[in-house]
Write a protein that holds these residues in place. Structure first.
Motif, PDB file in Angstrom:
ATOM      1  N   THR A  42       0.714  -1.055  -0.083  1.00  0.00           N
ATOM      2  CA  THR A  42       0.134  -0.112   0.005  1.00  0.00           C
ATOM      3  C   THR A  42       0.904   1.223   0.048  1.00  0.00           C
ATOM      4  OG1 THR A  42      -0.118  -0.281   2.227  1.00  0.00           O
ATOM      5  CG2 THR A  42      -1.906  -0.876   1.198  1.00  0.00           C
ATOM      6  N   ALA A  43       2.186   1.150   0.305  1.00  0.00           N
ATOM      7  CA  ALA A  43       3.006   2.292   0.404  1.00  0.00           C
ATOM      8  C   ALA A  43       3.924   2.496  -0.999  1.00  0.00           C
ATOM      9  CB  ALA A  43       3.914   2.222   1.496  1.00  0.00           C
ATOM     10  N   TYR A  46       4.097   6.113  -2.385  1.00  0.00           N
ATOM     11  CA  TYR A  46       4.934   6.929  -1.781  1.00  0.00           C
ATOM     12  C   TYR A  46       6.269   6.876  -2.023  1.00  0.00           C
ATOM     13  CZ  TYR A  46       0.570   7.503   1.130  1.00  0.00           C
ATOM     14  OH  TYR A  46      -0.441   7.534   1.510  1.00  0.00           O
ATOM     15  N   GLU A 154      -4.839   6.657  -6.396  1.00  0.00           N
ATOM     16  CA  GLU A 154      -3.669   6.724  -5.903  1.00  0.00           C
ATOM     17  C   GLU A 154      -2.544   6.978  -7.062  1.00  0.00           C
ATOM     18  OE1 GLU A 154      -4.196   3.764  -1.863  1.00  0.00           O
ATOM     19  OE2 GLU A 154      -3.047   3.402  -3.369  1.00  0.00           O
ATOM     20  N   LEU A 160       0.566  12.841 -10.654  1.00  0.00           N
ATOM     21  CA  LEU A 160       0.241  14.289 -10.238  1.00  0.00           C
ATOM     22  C   LEU A 160       1.467  15.007  -9.462  1.00  0.00           C
ATOM     23  CD1 LEU A 160      -2.111  16.132 -10.877  1.00  0.00           C
ATOM     24  CD2 LEU A 160      -2.932  15.820  -8.587  1.00  0.00           C
ATOM     25  N   ALA A 322      -9.138   4.576   3.579  1.00  0.00           N
ATOM     26  CA  ALA A 322      -8.183   5.253   2.506  1.00  0.00           C
ATOM     27  C   ALA A 322      -8.018   6.687   2.500  1.00  0.00           C
ATOM     28  CB  ALA A 322      -9.054   4.617   1.130  1.00  0.00           C
ATOM     29  N   LYS A 323      -7.334   7.056   1.630  1.00  0.00           N
ATOM     30  CA  LYS A 323      -6.968   8.289   1.329  1.00  0.00           C
ATOM     31  C   LYS A 323      -7.222   8.900  -0.026  1.00  0.00           C
ATOM     32  CE  LYS A 323      -4.014  12.321   3.082  1.00  0.00           C
ATOM     33  NZ  LYS A 323      -2.697  12.701   3.553  1.00  0.00           N
TER      34      LYS A 323
ATOM     35  N   PRO B  14       0.388  21.130 -12.221  1.00  0.00           N
ATOM     36  CA  PRO B  14       0.191  21.312 -10.761  1.00  0.00           C
ATOM     37  C   PRO B  14       1.802  21.506  -9.965  1.00  0.00           C
ATOM     38  CG  PRO B  14      -0.064  19.105 -11.492  1.00  0.00           C
ATOM     39  CD  PRO B  14      -0.186  19.997 -12.675  1.00  0.00           C
ATOM     40  N   ASN B  15       2.820  21.178 -10.767  1.00  0.00           N
ATOM     41  CA  ASN B  15       4.007  21.490 -10.342  1.00  0.00           C
ATOM     42  C   ASN B  15       4.747  22.463 -11.256  1.00  0.00           C
ATOM     43  OD1 ASN B  15       3.615  19.922  -8.041  1.00  0.00           O
ATOM     44  ND2 ASN B  15       4.853  18.361  -8.616  1.00  0.00           N
ATOM     45  N   ILE B 449      -1.507   0.325   7.817  1.00  0.00           N
ATOM     46  CA  ILE B 449      -1.196  -0.407   6.772  1.00  0.00           C
ATOM     47  C   ILE B 449       0.505  -0.531   6.614  1.00  0.00           C
ATOM     48  CG2 ILE B 449      -3.303  -0.127   5.372  1.00  0.00           C
ATOM     49  CD1 ILE B 449      -1.698   2.238   3.871  1.00  0.00           C
ATOM     50  N   SER B 450       1.055  -0.378   7.646  1.00  0.00           N
ATOM     51  CA  SER B 450       2.517  -0.348   7.911  1.00  0.00           C
ATOM     52  C   SER B 450       3.170   0.273   6.531  1.00  0.00           C
ATOM     53  CB  SER B 450       2.979  -1.879   7.615  1.00  0.00           C
ATOM     54  OG  SER B 450       2.433  -2.758   8.602  1.00  0.00           O
ATOM     55  N   CYS B 451       2.813   1.400   6.178  1.00  0.00           N
ATOM     56  CA  CYS B 451       3.245   2.193   5.020  1.00  0.00           C
ATOM     57  C   CYS B 451       4.651   2.939   5.377  1.00  0.00           C
ATOM     58  CB  CYS B 451       2.309   3.461   4.640  1.00  0.00           C
ATOM     59  SG  CYS B 451       2.146   4.958   5.583  1.00  0.00           S
ATOM     60  N   GLY B 452       4.874   3.323   6.606  1.00  0.00           N
ATOM     61  CA  GLY B 452       5.903   3.670   7.016  1.00  0.00           C
ATOM     62  C   GLY B 452       6.256   5.124   7.205  1.00  0.00           C
ATOM     63  N   ASN B 453       5.327   6.158   6.737  1.00  0.00           N
ATOM     64  CA  ASN B 453       5.207   7.439   6.816  1.00  0.00           C
ATOM     65  C   ASN B 453       5.702   7.950   8.228  1.00  0.00           C
ATOM     66  OD1 ASN B 453       4.893   8.860   4.152  1.00  0.00           O
ATOM     67  ND2 ASN B 453       3.068   7.717   4.034  1.00  0.00           N
ATOM     68  N   PRO B 490      -1.639   8.261   6.604  1.00  0.00           N
ATOM     69  CA  PRO B 490      -2.657   8.465   5.520  1.00  0.00           C
ATOM     70  C   PRO B 490      -3.980   7.739   5.954  1.00  0.00           C
ATOM     71  CG  PRO B 490      -1.113   6.593   4.813  1.00  0.00           C
ATOM     72  CD  PRO B 490      -0.384   7.304   6.203  1.00  0.00           C
ATOM     73  N   ARG B 491      -3.739   6.992   7.280  1.00  0.00           N
ATOM     74  CA  ARG B 491      -5.038   6.157   7.610  1.00  0.00           C
ATOM     75  C   ARG B 491      -5.691   6.999   9.034  1.00  0.00           C
ATOM     76  NH1 ARG B 491      -4.438   5.412   3.087  1.00  0.00           N
ATOM     77  NH2 ARG B 491      -4.802   3.335   1.892  1.00  0.00           N
TER      78      ARG B 491
END
Lengths: 425, 527
Positions: A42-43, A46, A154, A160, A322-323, B14-15, B449-453, B490-491
């Motif tokens: 899910t990451a 990022y 996502e 984007l 979710a985001k 956008p950027n 969700i263990s994303c790590g942010n 994010p969650r």
């Protein structure tokens, strides 16, 4: 010593391995063709967005596996011989197992579109998809995403973040409205457009056009519009990744058929996570649940069974999160896109159009059935308790302050929600 | 077939590369720095007040405008796009250049202030004399290298504070917290102490507590306070009250964040100017082990140094002292023994590595104090002079660690190296936060969700995810409560909370989501 072999090093397989290790000293081997080490799927987004490096999305340091005596093998299981309890890896190496856990996850859907295998077309599921996207990134000025679900939005956010012009083709006439009720779905439509994503609702992909080098040049929609682009993201859902089991004798449907103990039709073979298909779905859940935490829970469950405590997969109350770009979403219990016969709903939306709450309850008994929350954080434990103890919606509303999980100093909306609820009651 | 290219062209990029206002902002900022550079090379600028004001204002407006343009033109939300893709924030060449410049600045500031223009008996020149107008305006004295440093430091916190607020404008916790650090820097660390000098009072930063303020118990400082009548005495008593009453109470209720990320100047700089480098902190378990050794080592060093300094003061100034040196040493030993006894009594059920390290460190301090008392003459303590110990501390910890490594290495090691590995204040507050506080970071059921942010953006190098994915609360000595883990999640999994101490450390937690029997089973197996 019993040898447990796990195919797939995603959240399901790795949770199973970790819990089996906690409970026993069985020999454990985890095989993956995707990556050397477990990472958070899910990451992946990022990493492309530059929020993290790939190493950051690996929840355990690399020494962890050796220290816990979990043997990692990189390779593709090409054949499963259930009679001799033997796997073939990369068509050459043989490896024997006593118990086998299949946790191979999903793969992105492709519906036979013309040009779907061109250079520049990608799903967004595997580590290799990320690498593929990165490869085409410099060339890409514009991208088209096909399929309006969680992965689609996502991928839109990812592209984007790198300054690509994104066109987002959504089959439905509003974003994810098979799952989200009208107001929520429209809120996300607005938010997508606020981010300068070219959202095309009720639009399908007809064909992907190549340039002279066989790379993506443009797509054609079912309205015969041509949209120039260098990358096409196919995000129209996922399917269990079980093709390699076709001739194994293990019963397959869309996924690997399993009973409540996560046992397949063959003794000593189990299946978990995205690739498992429940013979009898639990409650209102779907037979195949491609959700992070269900994979984790199945891993915890199968570890108990394998270590001598046969345990059924019994997920508790449904929840998810979710985001959508900058809007966070949490849901507890069931909120359907269309209310059921017996249900009534109550909806509150903030004036800024970025926060909303929808509560669902039973018309007669007023039992609380579920909640959608956008732009506000609420406590899982609170709603889990309310659902287990079958609270009335009135009780949930009146104690909503206890549910708040937003950071300190955030404006709280409970009283506004309560006021409108009372006015409507 | 109709082409829709015109439609996609209508969508704004956008950027975009920086816009014209940002170009002006950059020009202004560097113009301000250029004036400082000119004065550093002793260019004799006419009309110094105007050039000084021009320089400071240009830098401030440059930072403010640039950040404002950058963030207010985007929707609210987390702004970490490209952090690891840009060299500046991923230890690239510009990061290296900045690190070298900052390090060089600190080396010059601490050990070669004459290069900044300090006259050392002769009139000041260079960049220091440029700051004279402001210094005379505030305190009616000539500027020193520390005045220059104070102005620049405050400018950095206030300027980049605005940047941080624009960046996190969707997050009220971050806004309030940042206003707090800006206020305490500008008011308490800069304006108030300078004004005190104007009124012939001792320089005093009321929020700068011992042991971060390592000169608090120095002979010259105690004498200065004691020689300034009732106001000096008030400062002394307030300083002691901060250490022994105010700080423990606030830390009990709010965790060490009330200081480290709301009030402290080092923390203030880290949170504002250092924010762009927060993700560079090392998250490895080995770094955590190193951190525990370092922080306890510095704590013991700073305590023994202070005990020695006070011991010497009491030996030399029996008339100024309320207590004798014997009473002092035995008082300290008994106080620390009581702390150890309380720890053993209340925390025996959760004796972890942290607690053992703490008890061991306190024991070493007691032994150190008794040895000092036993083996010391009137000048020598433990065979060397106490001011030597004090000098080493000032050199290694006060200057080399907190300044040169702590700030100079921001772009390479992250913005909290000093706070994490070297600050004795953070060590004490951390010990209390770990053992006697209501503060914790709560995790939200099974949503992780263990994303790590969270782990990646933790400036203190805490592997937040390793707790969140198990459903455990985060109760760590080093956590400064900046709240960024919660912001980037994010969650919606993390929340900073002050609540009852019961069940605060829930290391036997299991994740919510499964049906109750499996939860109970896993819980039972864990114990």
């Amino acid at each position: 010593m019993e040898h447990i072999v796990i195919i797939g090093n995603g959240i399901s397989g790795i949770t199973a391995a970790r819990h089996i290790r906690k409970l026993s000293n069985k020999r454990i081997t985890v095989i993956s063709s995707e990556s050397d080490f477990f990472f958070s799927r899910t990451a992946l987004m990022y990493v492309y967005m530059g929020h993290m490096k790939f190493e950051h999305i690996q929840p355990y340091e690399n020494w962890f596996w050796k220290k816990n005596n979990i043997n990692l093998v990189r390779g593709f299981v090409s054949h499963v011989d259930v009679k001799n309890k033997q796997l073939t890896i990369d068509k050459i190496h043989k490896i024997n197992y006593d118990k086998l856990i299949i946790a191979t996850g999903s793969k992105p859907n492709k519906f036979g579109w013309l040009g779907q295998d061109l250079d520049g077309v990608t799903g967004m599921y595997h580590k290799q998809d990320l690498e593929n996207l990165e490869k085409h990134s410099n060339r890409c000025e514009s991208a088209v995403i096909v399929g309006g679900g969680l992965i689609g939005i996502e991928l839109a956010e990812m592209l984007l973040s790198r300054g690509k012009k994104v066109t987002f083709l959504v089959r439905e006439d509003s974003f994810w409205n098979g799952v989200l009720p009208k107001e929520e779905s429209e809120m996300i439509n607005r938010h997508i457009r606020e981010h300068h994503i070219n959202l095309r609702l009720a639009t399908n992909l007809k064909e992907i056009l190549p340039d002279e080098n066989g790379q993506v040049k443009a797509i054609v929609t079912d309205k015969d519009e041509t949209i120039p682009c260098q990358v096409v993201g196919l995000t129209a859902g996922v399917t269990p990744n079980v093709e390699f089991l076709k001739n194994s004798g293990i019963e397959l449907g869309r996924g690997v058929k399993v009973n409540r103990y996560l046992e397949t039709s063959i003794k000593d073979v189990y299946a978990l996570g995205d690739c498992a298909e429940q013979l009898e779905p639990v409650g209102d859940r779907r037979p195949i649940e491609a959700v992070w935490y269900t994979g984790r829970m199945m891993g915890e469950t199968v570890a108990q069974t394998i270590c001598g405590k046969p345990t059924q997969y019994k997920p508790g109350h449904w929840f998810n999160s979710a985001k959508f770009l900058d809007i966070e979403y949490q849901t507890y219990g069931w909120v359907w896109a269309q209310p059921k016969e017996n249900e009534d709903q109550y909806y509150w939306e903030h004036a800024d159009g970025k926060k909303c709450v929808r509560l669902v309850y039973d018309k007669k008994s007023r039992e609380f059935l579920g909640i959608n929350i956008f732009g506000i954080r609420m406590r899982h434990a609170f709603f889990d308790k309310a659902l287990t103890e079958q609270w009335t919606v009135d009780r949930v509303i009146s104690s909503l302050k206890d549910a708040n999980f937003d950071p300190e100093f955030f404006k709280s909306y409970e009283s506004a929600i309560q006021r409108v609820f009372l006015a409507n009651a | 077939m109709k082409s829709t290219e015109h439609k996609s062209l209508s969508i704004a990029n956008p950027n975009p590369p920086i816009d014209s206002i940002q170009k002006i902002a950059l020009a202004l900022g560097f113009l301000g720095l250029f004036i400082l550079l000119l004065s550093l090379f002793n260019v004799d600028l006419p009309n110094k007040p105007i050039f000084l004001a021009l320089s400071i204002l240009s830098v401030f407006i440059g930072i403010f405008l640039y950040a404002r343009q950058m963030y207010l033109n985007q929707p609210e939300g987390i702004k970490n796009n490209g952090v690891w893709l840009k060299g500046f924030t991923n230890r690239g060449s510009w990061a290296w250049v900045l690190g070298v410049v900052l390090t060089a600045f600190y080396v010059v500031l601490y050990w070669y202030p004459e290069y900044l223009g300090l006259g050392k008996g002769k009139p000041n020149t260079g960049v220091i004399v440029l700051f004279d107008p402001l210094s005379y305006f505030l305190k009616n004295q000539a500027a020193s290298e520390w005045f220059v440093y104070g102005v620049l430091y405050t400018l950095a916190i206030v300027g980049f504070g605005f940047k941080f607020i624009f960046k996190y404008r969707h997050n009220k916790y971050q806004i309030v917290r940042t206003i707090s650090v800006m206020f305490f820097q500008l008011g308490f660390a800069f304006l108030l102490p300078e004004m005190l000098l104007r009124f012939n009072q001792p320089f005093n930063d009321f929020k700068n507590m011992w042991p971060l303020n390592y000169y608090f118990f120095d002979e010259w400082h105690l004498k200065e306070l004691l020689n300034h009548g009732s106001f000096g005495l008030f400062m002394l008593i307030f300083g002691l009250a901060m250490i022994f009453i105010i700080s423990p109470i606030l830390t009990y209720f709010y965790g060490k964040r009330w200081y480290c990320s709301w009030v402290c100047g080092c923390g203030g700089l880290a949170e504002t100017a250092g924010d762009s480098f927060r993700h560079l902190s090392n998250k490895k378990v080995s770094a955590w082990k190193f951190e525990r050794w370092m922080i306890h080592g510095v704590l013991v060093f700073s305590m023994i140094m202070t005990i020695a300094v006070i011991f010497t003061f009491l030996s030399k100034n029996p008339k100024l002292s309320i207590i004798t040196r014997d009473q002092f040493v035995w008082g300290i030993s008994i106080f620390l023994s009581v702390v150890i006894a309380l720890l053993v009594f209340y925390k025996k059920s959760q004796f972890d590595k942290d607690t053992r390290y703490t008890i061991f460190s306190l024991g070493v301090i007691i032994v150190g104090a008794i040895l000092i008392n036993h083996f010391s003459g009137s000048k020598n303590i433990l065979f060397f002079q106490s001011y030597k110990l004090r000098e080493w501390y000032a050199f290694f910890i006060g200057a080399a660690f907190s300044g040169v490594v702590g700030v100079g290495f921001y772009p390479l090691l992250g913005n909290r190296v000093w706070c994490r590995f070297g600050c004795p204040m953070a060590a004490i507050l951390g010990l209390q936060q770990r053992l006697f506080s209501r503060f914790r970071i709560t995790t939200n059921g099974g949503q992780c969700i263990s994303c790590g942010n969270c782990s990646t953006y933790c400036e203190m190098g805490i592997d937040v995810r390793s707790y969140a994915q198990k459903g455990e609360n985060i109760v760590r000595a080093s956590c400064v409560g900046c709240g960024v883990c919660s912001a980037v999640c994010p969650r919606g999994v993390l929340k900073l909370e002050n609540k009852s101490t019961i069940g605060r450390i829930n290391s036997d937690a299991v994740l919510l989501g499964n049906d109750v029997d499996l939860l109970t089973l896993i819980k039972a197996q864990k114990q």
